[in-house]
Design an enzyme around this catalytic site. Structure first.
Site, PDB file in Angstrom:
ATOM      1  N   ARG A 179      21.460 -23.113   0.121  1.00 22.91           N
ATOM      2  CA  ARG A 179      21.490 -22.418  -0.923  1.00 22.91           C
ATOM      3  C   ARG A 179      20.145 -22.387  -1.742  1.00 22.91           C
ATOM      4  NH1 ARG A 179      26.991 -21.066  -2.720  1.00 22.91           N
ATOM      5  NH2 ARG A 179      27.791 -19.976  -0.635  1.00 22.91           N
ATOM      6  N   TYR A 194      39.440 -17.764   5.177  1.00 21.27           N
ATOM      7  CA  TYR A 194      38.893 -16.660   4.410  1.00 21.27           C
ATOM      8  C   TYR A 194      40.020 -15.549   4.634  1.00 21.27           C
ATOM      9  CZ  TYR A 194      35.407 -19.029   1.638  1.00 21.27           C
ATOM     10  OH  TYR A 194      34.873 -19.887   0.803  1.00 21.27           O
ATOM     11  N   ARG A 240      20.960 -18.784  -7.235  1.00 23.80           N
ATOM     12  CA  ARG A 240      21.028 -18.476  -8.819  1.00 23.80           C
ATOM     13  C   ARG A 240      20.274 -19.930  -9.409  1.00 23.80           C
ATOM     14  NH1 ARG A 240      27.255 -17.977  -8.994  1.00 23.80           N
ATOM     15  NH2 ARG A 240      27.029 -19.456  -7.470  1.00 23.80           N
ATOM     16  N   ARG A 299      18.586  -9.825  -8.282  1.00 25.30           N
ATOM     17  CA  ARG A 299      20.263  -9.675  -8.343  1.00 25.30           C
ATOM     18  C   ARG A 299      20.601  -8.735  -9.398  1.00 25.30           C
ATOM     19  NH1 ARG A 299      24.711 -10.837  -9.762  1.00 25.30           N
ATOM     20  NH2 ARG A 299      26.460 -12.054  -8.300  1.00 25.30           N
ATOM     21  N   ASP A 331      25.683 -13.516   3.923  1.00 23.83           N
ATOM     22  CA  ASP A 331      26.853 -14.704   3.690  1.00 23.83           C
ATOM     23  C   ASP A 331      27.651 -14.928   4.997  1.00 23.83           C
ATOM     24  OD1 ASP A 331      27.991 -15.693   0.946  1.00 23.83           O
ATOM     25  OD2 ASP A 331      29.786 -15.378   2.226  1.00 23.83           O
TER      26      ASP A 331
HETATM   27  O1  CP3 Z   1      20.036 -20.012   0.771  1.00 25.46           O
HETATM   28  C1  CP3 Z   1      21.065 -20.156   1.399  1.00 25.46           C
HETATM   29  O2  CP3 Z   1      21.639 -21.195   1.774  1.00 25.46           O
HETATM   30  C2  CP3 Z   1      21.361 -18.774   2.219  1.00 25.46           C
HETATM   31  C3  CP3 Z   1      22.285 -18.017   1.630  1.00 25.46           C
HETATM   32  C4  CP3 Z   1      23.791 -18.338   2.044  1.00 25.46           C
HETATM   33  C5  CP3 Z   1      24.746 -17.720   0.761  1.00 25.46           C
HETATM   34  N1  CP3 Z   1      25.965 -17.911   1.473  1.00 25.46           N
HETATM   35  C6  CP3 Z   1      24.429 -17.106  -0.229  1.00 25.46           C
HETATM   36  C7  CP3 Z   1      25.365 -16.827  -1.438  1.00 25.46           C
HETATM   37  C8  CP3 Z   1      24.373 -19.080   2.789  1.00 25.46           C
HETATM   38  C9  CP3 Z   1      24.132 -19.731   3.810  1.00 25.46           C
HETATM   39  C10 CP3 Z   1      26.022 -18.813   2.774  1.00 25.46           C
HETATM   40  C11 CP3 Z   1      26.891 -19.442   3.308  1.00 25.46           C
HETATM   41  C12 CP3 Z   1      28.314 -19.369   2.692  1.00 25.46           C
HETATM   42  N2  CP3 Z   1      28.914 -18.481   2.116  1.00 25.46           N
HETATM   43  C13 CP3 Z   1      29.109 -20.519   2.971  1.00 25.46           C
HETATM   44  C14 CP3 Z   1      28.945 -21.789   3.780  1.00 25.46           C
HETATM   45  C15 CP3 Z   1      28.122 -22.894   2.958  1.00 25.46           C
HETATM   46  C16 CP3 Z   1      28.886 -23.559   1.663  1.00 25.46           C
HETATM   47  O3  CP3 Z   1      28.371 -23.411   0.778  1.00 25.46           O
HETATM   48  O4  CP3 Z   1      29.671 -24.052   2.188  1.00 25.46           O
HETATM   49  C17 CP3 Z   1      30.289 -20.146   2.249  1.00 25.46           C
HETATM   50  C18 CP3 Z   1      31.696 -20.923   2.201  1.00 25.46           C
HETATM   51  C19 CP3 Z   1      30.329 -18.807   1.474  1.00 25.46           C
HETATM   52  C20 CP3 Z   1      31.018 -18.052   1.024  1.00 25.46           C
HETATM   53  C21 CP3 Z   1      30.936 -17.778  -0.496  1.00 25.46           C
HETATM   54  N3  CP3 Z   1      29.707 -17.041  -0.610  1.00 25.46           N
HETATM   55  C22 CP3 Z   1      31.253 -18.233  -1.729  1.00 25.46           C
HETATM   56  C23 CP3 Z   1      32.226 -19.462  -1.735  1.00 25.46           C
HETATM   57  C24 CP3 Z   1      30.540 -17.794  -2.548  1.00 25.46           C
HETATM   58  C25 CP3 Z   1      30.815 -18.116  -4.129  1.00 25.46           C
HETATM   59  C26 CP3 Z   1      29.976 -19.154  -4.706  1.00 25.46           C
HETATM   60  C27 CP3 Z   1      29.617 -19.179  -6.007  1.00 25.46           C
HETATM   61  O5  CP3 Z   1      28.778 -20.326  -6.297  1.00 25.46           O
HETATM   62  O6  CP3 Z   1      29.639 -18.296  -6.508  1.00 25.46           O
HETATM   63  C28 CP3 Z   1      29.664 -17.011  -2.066  1.00 25.46           C
HETATM   64  C29 CP3 Z   1      28.521 -16.106  -2.685  1.00 25.46           C
HETATM   65  C30 CP3 Z   1      26.968 -16.542  -2.478  1.00 25.46           C
HETATM   66  N4  CP3 Z   1      26.757 -16.711  -1.136  1.00 25.46           N
HETATM   67  C31 CP3 Z   1      26.085 -16.916  -3.297  1.00 25.46           C
HETATM   68  C32 CP3 Z   1      24.929 -16.862  -2.753  1.00 25.46           C
HETATM   69  C33 CP3 Z   1      23.570 -17.191  -3.252  1.00 25.46           C
HETATM   70  C34 CP3 Z   1      26.330 -16.631  -4.951  1.00 25.46           C
HETATM   71  C35 CP3 Z   1      26.411 -15.091  -5.223  1.00 25.46           C
HETATM   72  C36 CP3 Z   1      25.774 -14.836  -6.502  1.00 25.46           C
HETATM   73  O7  CP3 Z   1      24.385 -14.522  -6.592  1.00 25.46           O
HETATM   74  O8  CP3 Z   1      26.607 -14.620  -7.514  1.00 25.46           O
END
Ligand code: CP3
Length: 341
Positions: free
Chosen positions: A26, A152, A30, A39, A76
Site C-alpha cells: 500500500r 469476496y 492515501r 484521486r 486492486d
Molecule cells: O500500493 C499498493 O500496495 C498497490 C495497490 C493495491 C491496492 N489494493 C490499492 C488500494 C494493492 C496491492 C491492493 C490489494 C488488495 N485489495 C488486497 C490485498 C492486500 C491487503 O491489504 O490485504 C485486498 C484485500 C484488497 C481489497 C480492498 N481494496 C479493500 C479491503 C479496500 C478498502 C481498504 C480501505 O482502506 O479503504 C480496497 C481499496 C484500495 N485498494 C485502496 C487502495 C489504495 C483505498 C482506496 C481509496 O483510495 O480510497
C-alpha cells in the site's frame, strides 16, 4: 531494458545484495497527499485503476517521494471477479462491495475464465509504467490468492468472520472447488498477461488466510496457490498469506521464491519452518510508524538484524494505514537503505 536498481529481484533470487531492499504494501495510496490529489481529480478509486495514465502516475509517486526499491502497479485484487463477470464497487469509507454474490452451482457456471484481454486496462497501465519508470526500479504485478477472491465473491464485501464464505466451504465443498479452480485459471491467465506486459516480479495476496483452519487451508487455499506457483516460472514470485502461521512449513515447499510474513510471525521461527532456499519479506507492524523517529529507527534496525543480510526484502507485515505520517514512512525506508551489516 536493464534495471538501474534490481536489488529486490536479486534478493528474491537469493543473489548477493549490497544492502537490504525495501518496498511497502500500500505504498501507493492515501498516506500520500499527492495520491489523494489525483484521486480527488479522478472522482473515485475505480476510475483511477481503470485509467492507465493515472494508475501510472500514482504507481510512480512512492518511488519519487519515498525512495522505495520497487513500484507496485496501482490496481486492486478485485479486478479478477469483475473480469469473470462479477462487478465490484469501491464504496467511500466502507470498502469493496458486490451487488451480486455467488451462491449456487448455477451462479458459478455463468462465470467466465478471465483472459488478459479482459483486463486490458491493467496491461496498458503496466506497459506505460514500465516505460515511464525507465529502468529506475522493478515493477511488481499482483493478484489476490484464490481463497481471498472466493471470500469476496461469496461474501459480497469485507467481513470480520467471513462466515458466508466459510459456510460455502462446509455446505457446498464440491462447488467451492469448482469456483476456486475457475478463479485459479483466471489468475494464472491474468498473471501471465502481466508478465507479457512487463511486470518484473509478481505477488499473490492471501489476505484472509487466517480465517481458515489448517486443514481447510490445505484443501481450499494451498492447493490452488501451488498451481499458480507452478505456472509462474518467468519472474520471481512472492506469496503473502496474512495470519497463516500454521501453513509456514508447507509454504516452504511451494515453488515460489519469496514468502511474505506478517508482524505476528516470529522471524527466526519462520526461517526454520520455511527453510533457507526462500527469501523472506516483511514484516514490521505498520503501527510502529505511529511511534517517534528514534523508536522507528531502533525497531527497524532490530528487524534487519533478525532477518540477516541474506534473502530478505524489507517491508511491513501488512499495508500502510492511511493516517500514518509520510515522514515516519520515510524514516522506516531510510533506516533500511542506510543500514549495513
Ligand atoms: O500500493 C499498493 O500496495 C498497490 C495497490 C493495491 C491496492 N489494493 C490499492 C488500494 C494493492 C496491492 C491492493 C490489494 C488488495 N485489495 C488486497 C490485498 C492486500 C491487503 O491489504 O490485504 C485486498 C484485500 C484488497 C481489497 C480492498 N481494496 C479493500 C479491503 C479496500 C478498502 C481498504 C480501505 O482502506 O479503504 C480496497 C481499496 C484500495 N485498494 C485502496 C487502495 C489504495 C483505498 C482506496 C481509496 O483510495 O480510497
Amino acid at each position: 531494458m536493464t534495471l538501474k536498481n534490481d536489488l529486490v529481484l536479486r534478493a528474491a533470487k537469493g543473489e548477493h545484495v549490497e544492502r537490504t531492499p525495501v518496498w511497502l504494501m500500500r505504498q501507493a495510496g492515501r498516506v500520500l497527499p499527492e495520491y489523494r490529489a489525483v484521486r480527488a481529480k479522478m472522482g473515485g478509486f475505480k476510475q483511477l485503476v481503470e485509467t492507465p495514465e493515472f494508475a501510472c502516475e500514482v504507481t510512480i509517486q512512492p518511488v519519487d517521494i519515498l525512495g522505495v526499491d520497487a513500484a507496485i502497479i496501482f490496481s486492486d485484487i478485485l479486478v479478477i471477479p469483475e473480469a469473470m463477470g462479477l462487478p465490484y464497487q469501491m464504496v467511500e469509507a466502507k470498502g469493496p462491495w458486490f451487488e451480486k454474490t455467488i451462491k449456487s452451482a448455477d451462479d458459478i457456471s455463468k462465470l467466465k475464465i478471465a483472459q488478459p484481454e479482459d483486463l486490458q486496462y491493467v496491461m496498458n497501465a503496466i506497459q506505460l509504467t514500465k516505460r515511464e519508470l525507465n529502468g529506475r526500479v522493478p515493477l511488481i504485478g499482483f493478484a489476490g490468492a484464490p481463497w481471498t477472491i472466493f471470500s469476496y465473491m461469496t461474501e459480497g464485501s469485507g467481513s470480520k468472520t467471513f462466515s458466508k464464505a466459510k459456510k460455502f466451504l462446509y455446505t457446498q465443498p464440491e462447488q467451492a472447488h469448482h469456483l476456486l479452480q475457475k478463479i485459479t485459471d483466471s489468475t494464472i491467465n491474468y498473471l501471465k498477461g502481466q508478465i507479457a506486459a512487463g511486470a518484473d516480479m509478481l505477488q499473490l495476496f492471501d489476505s484472509w488466510a487466517g480465517v481458515l483452519s489448517p486443514a481447510q487451508y490445505d484443501e481450499f487455499a494451498l492447493k490452488y496457490i501451488s498451481q499458480i506457483c507452478d505456472a509462474i516460472t518467468e519472474v520471481p514470485f512472492t506469496v503473502f498469506a496474512k495470519d497463516a502461521h500454521f501453513a509456514r512449513k508447507k509454504m516452504g515447499a511451494l515453488s515460489c521464491d519469496t514468502i511474505g510474513l506478517d508482524w505476528t510471525m516470529d522471524i527466526a521461527e519462520s526461517r526454520t519452518f520455511i527453510g533457507n532456499d526462500k527469501t523472506l519479506q516483511g514484516n514490521m507492524d505498520p503501527c510502529l510508524l505511529y511511534a517517534d523517529m528514534e523508536t522507528i529507527k531502533k525497531e527497524t534496525q532490530k528487524m534487519l538484524r533478525q532477518f540477516g543480510a541474506h534473502r530478505h526484502i524489507a517491508n511491513l507485515g501488512h499495508g500502510l494505514y492511511p493516517d500514518i505520517e509520510v515522514d515516519k514512512v520515510k524514516c522506516f525506508v531510510d533506516t533500511i537503505k542506510e543500514f549495513r551489516f
